[in-house]
Design a protein around this motif. Structure first.
Motif, PDB file in Angstrom:
ATOM      1  N   PRO A 113     -17.045 -16.676   7.529  1.00  0.00           N
ATOM      2  CA  PRO A 113     -16.417 -17.214   6.339  1.00  0.00           C
ATOM      3  C   PRO A 113     -15.958 -18.444   5.729  1.00  0.00           C
ATOM      4  CG  PRO A 113     -16.434 -16.400   8.655  1.00  0.00           C
ATOM      5  CD  PRO A 113     -17.639 -17.125   9.133  1.00  0.00           C
ATOM      6  N   ALA A 114     -15.135 -18.702   4.442  1.00  0.00           N
ATOM      7  CA  ALA A 114     -14.190 -20.196   3.708  1.00  0.00           C
ATOM      8  C   ALA A 114     -14.253 -20.766   5.548  1.00  0.00           C
ATOM      9  CB  ALA A 114     -14.134 -19.617   3.077  1.00  0.00           C
ATOM     10  N   ALA A 115     -12.612 -19.884   6.145  1.00  0.00           N
ATOM     11  CA  ALA A 115     -11.886 -20.596   6.888  1.00  0.00           C
ATOM     12  C   ALA A 115     -12.589 -21.171   8.025  1.00  0.00           C
ATOM     13  CB  ALA A 115     -10.601 -19.926   7.069  1.00  0.00           C
ATOM     14  N   THR A 116     -12.884 -20.552   7.994  1.00  0.00           N
ATOM     15  CA  THR A 116     -14.321 -21.370   9.400  1.00  0.00           C
ATOM     16  C   THR A 116     -15.246 -22.759   8.713  1.00  0.00           C
ATOM     17  OG1 THR A 116     -14.668 -19.322  10.170  1.00  0.00           O
ATOM     18  CG2 THR A 116     -15.530 -20.386  11.317  1.00  0.00           C
ATOM     19  N   ALA A 117     -15.905 -22.360   8.055  1.00  0.00           N
ATOM     20  CA  ALA A 117     -16.339 -23.088   7.022  1.00  0.00           C
ATOM     21  C   ALA A 117     -15.604 -24.582   7.141  1.00  0.00           C
ATOM     22  CB  ALA A 117     -17.654 -22.824   6.191  1.00  0.00           C
ATOM     23  N   ALA A 118     -14.514 -24.873   6.780  1.00  0.00           N
ATOM     24  CA  ALA A 118     -13.606 -25.716   6.374  1.00  0.00           C
ATOM     25  C   ALA A 118     -13.129 -26.267   7.450  1.00  0.00           C
ATOM     26  CB  ALA A 118     -12.681 -25.019   6.253  1.00  0.00           C
ATOM     27  N   SER A 119     -12.490 -25.671   8.768  1.00  0.00           N
ATOM     28  CA  SER A 119     -12.841 -25.934   9.822  1.00  0.00           C
ATOM     29  C   SER A 119     -13.053 -26.572  10.788  1.00  0.00           C
ATOM     30  CB  SER A 119     -11.889 -25.110  10.772  1.00  0.00           C
ATOM     31  OG  SER A 119     -10.888 -24.414  10.426  1.00  0.00           O
ATOM     32  N   ALA A 120     -15.428 -25.998  10.056  1.00  0.00           N
ATOM     33  CA  ALA A 120     -16.061 -27.011  11.047  1.00  0.00           C
ATOM     34  C   ALA A 120     -15.941 -28.634  10.353  1.00  0.00           C
ATOM     35  CB  ALA A 120     -17.523 -26.373  11.071  1.00  0.00           C
ATOM     36  N   ALA A 142      -7.542 -26.818  14.843  1.00  0.00           N
ATOM     37  CA  ALA A 142      -6.208 -27.042  15.512  1.00  0.00           C
ATOM     38  C   ALA A 142      -6.456 -26.097  17.435  1.00  0.00           C
ATOM     39  CB  ALA A 142      -4.843 -27.183  15.775  1.00  0.00           C
ATOM     40  N   ALA A 143      -6.910 -24.869  17.170  1.00  0.00           N
ATOM     41  CA  ALA A 143      -6.994 -24.376  18.107  1.00  0.00           C
ATOM     42  C   ALA A 143      -8.048 -23.783  18.686  1.00  0.00           C
ATOM     43  CB  ALA A 143      -5.883 -23.166  18.200  1.00  0.00           C
ATOM     44  N   ALA A 144      -9.284 -24.862  18.319  1.00  0.00           N
ATOM     45  CA  ALA A 144     -10.205 -24.931  18.830  1.00  0.00           C
ATOM     46  C   ALA A 144     -11.058 -25.604  20.483  1.00  0.00           C
ATOM     47  CB  ALA A 144     -11.588 -25.627  17.856  1.00  0.00           C
ATOM     48  N   ASP A 145     -11.970 -25.048  20.302  1.00  0.00           N
ATOM     49  CA  ASP A 145     -12.280 -25.410  21.839  1.00  0.00           C
ATOM     50  C   ASP A 145     -12.417 -27.114  22.540  1.00  0.00           C
ATOM     51  OD1 ASP A 145     -14.683 -25.448  23.938  1.00  0.00           O
ATOM     52  OD2 ASP A 145     -14.137 -23.351  24.944  1.00  0.00           O
ATOM     53  N   GLN A 146     -11.862 -27.394  23.690  1.00  0.00           N
ATOM     54  CA  GLN A 146     -11.521 -28.583  23.444  1.00  0.00           C
ATOM     55  C   GLN A 146     -12.708 -29.281  24.013  1.00  0.00           C
ATOM     56  OE1 GLN A 146      -9.009 -30.680  22.379  1.00  0.00           O
ATOM     57  NE2 GLN A 146      -8.722 -28.654  21.841  1.00  0.00           N
ATOM     58  N   ALA A 160     -21.775 -29.047  17.372  1.00  0.00           N
ATOM     59  CA  ALA A 160     -20.595 -28.628  18.369  1.00  0.00           C
ATOM     60  C   ALA A 160     -19.643 -28.290  18.200  1.00  0.00           C
ATOM     61  CB  ALA A 160     -20.589 -30.097  19.318  1.00  0.00           C
ATOM     62  N   VAL A 161     -19.309 -29.115  17.250  1.00  0.00           N
ATOM     63  CA  VAL A 161     -17.727 -28.368  16.304  1.00  0.00           C
ATOM     64  C   VAL A 161     -18.051 -27.149  15.424  1.00  0.00           C
ATOM     65  CG1 VAL A 161     -16.441 -29.296  13.918  1.00  0.00           C
ATOM     66  CG2 VAL A 161     -17.404 -30.890  15.289  1.00  0.00           C
ATOM     67  N   THR A 162     -19.161 -26.019  14.858  1.00  0.00           N
ATOM     68  CA  THR A 162     -19.165 -24.653  14.874  1.00  0.00           C
ATOM     69  C   THR A 162     -18.951 -24.095  16.420  1.00  0.00           C
ATOM     70  OG1 THR A 162     -21.579 -24.894  15.228  1.00  0.00           O
ATOM     71  CG2 THR A 162     -20.614 -25.438  13.302  1.00  0.00           C
ATOM     72  N   VAL A 171     -15.134 -23.852  16.632  1.00  0.00           N
ATOM     73  CA  VAL A 171     -14.387 -23.194  16.231  1.00  0.00           C
ATOM     74  C   VAL A 171     -15.220 -21.603  15.722  1.00  0.00           C
ATOM     75  CG1 VAL A 171     -13.679 -24.927  14.707  1.00  0.00           C
ATOM     76  CG2 VAL A 171     -15.757 -23.779  13.881  1.00  0.00           C
ATOM     77  N   GLY A 172     -16.171 -21.360  16.444  1.00  0.00           N
ATOM     78  CA  GLY A 172     -17.103 -20.052  16.714  1.00  0.00           C
ATOM     79  C   GLY A 172     -17.327 -19.690  15.618  1.00  0.00           C
TER      80      GLY A 172
END
Length: 313
Positions: free
Chosen positions: A277-284, A47-51, A226-228, A231-232
């Motif tokens: 990181p698990a949370a970042t992978a889940a975001s991607a 939700a806070a990712a780079d638009q 692009a999604v990765t 989310v950094g």
């Protein structure tokens, strides 16, 4: 003339893919429940990712339908109506998430080709040609990218229960192909070699087939890249592309609708075992699935209904 035995043969295989699909989806639901805190953190991060990167990912996702239409045109010697072909690919992507093992997209494209005047055998052959080209392209990309990312593809530790589940699914699929479905598949695919020769006798069609297949795989990889970036996630683009190709190829072995559950788990596992990181992978993974599945699903179903209403399918 259709006999009761023929009808029974047609009914029997239909139950097993559904049962296998339900088993995989239940397994995915169990994993989601077990790892819910990680998924929740990943959703907040998304939700806070780079638009800007998310918009680039959305543009790549929209390009996948055009690439699929180009590949489908390349698999057919006859010229297809462009706007309806593109609409059919959009509708097929939505239908693909309602039925297991790609049956939804296959049924939509088969019906579309038959409405365009191709016989049923030739229509099935065109789908087989397109699927074969897509598989060859994925394997070629993996072979090309693997030396550029040495050590990236590693076999993760998998529990014996998971191995047993995968072997069970493979056994069921083999039993289906070795049983009543095999004669039908033989008849449907008997003309595939002739279709391949006909397509490659026309350079423009061959270029469309292979170029569209390459663009389709590359654009899906670009969505995830692009999604990765949004989310950094600390992985290089080539690494993300290789992980996507390997994970999506592995997930194709499980007959879930649109890879639901199987692709999500394979992507998350591939990213985390590569150091993300698990949370970042889940975001991607959530972002990739949102752009390629959930947001286009309702519009795709509406386009599907419109095509059916206008007798284009």
């Amino acid at each position: 003339m259709t006999t009761p035995a023929d009808l029974a043969v047609g009914r029997r295989p239909a139950y097993w893919p559904t049962l296998v699909c339900l088993a995989v989806l239940l397994g995915a639901a169990y994993l989601a429940r077990r790892h819910w805190p990680v998924l929740e953190t990943g959703a907040r991060r998304l939700a806070a990712a780079d638009q800007g990167w998310l918009l680039a990912a959305a543009a790549a996702a929209m390009g996948t339908w055009a690439a699929s239409a180009l590949a489908q045109q390349g698999a057919v010697a006859r010229r297809l109506p462009g706007p309806r072909l593109l609409a059919a690919q959009f509708a097929a992507s939505a239908a693909n998430h309602l039925l297991p093992a790609g049956l939804g997209a296959g049924a939509v494209n088969l019906r579309f080709l038959m409405r365009c005047g191709l016989p049923a055998g030739r229509s099935a052959g065109a789908l087989a040609v397109k699927a074969t080209a897509g598989a060859v392209i994925r394997l070629a990309l993996i072979a090309a990218l693997a030396p550029l990312c040495p050590g990236l593809l590693r076999v993760p530790h998998v529990s014996p229960a998971a191995v047993a589940a995968v072997l069970g699914v493979a056994t069921v699929a083999a039993a289906l192909l070795a049983g009543p479905l095999r004669p039908r598949c033989r008849r449907a695919l008997a003309g595939v070699p002739a279709d391949i020769r006909a397509v490659h006798a026309r350079p423009a069609r061959a270029a469309a087939l292979w170029g569209g297949s390459l663009a389709f795989a590359a654009l899906h990889a670009l969505v995830l890249i692009a999604v990765t970036r949004a989310v950094g996630l600390p992985l290089a683009p080539l690494q993300v592309a290789l992980l996507y190709l390997a994970a999506s190829s592995a997930a194709a072995l499980l007959p879930t609708p649109g890879g639901l559950g199987s692709l999500d788990a394979a992507l998350a596992l591939a990213l985390t075992t590569s150091g993300a990181p698990a949370a970042t992978a889940a975001s991607a993974v959530l972002g990739y699935r949102l752009l390629t599945v959930w947001l286009p699903l309702l519009p795709g179903l509406l386009v599907l209904a419109l095509l059916v209403r206008r007798k284009a399918l």
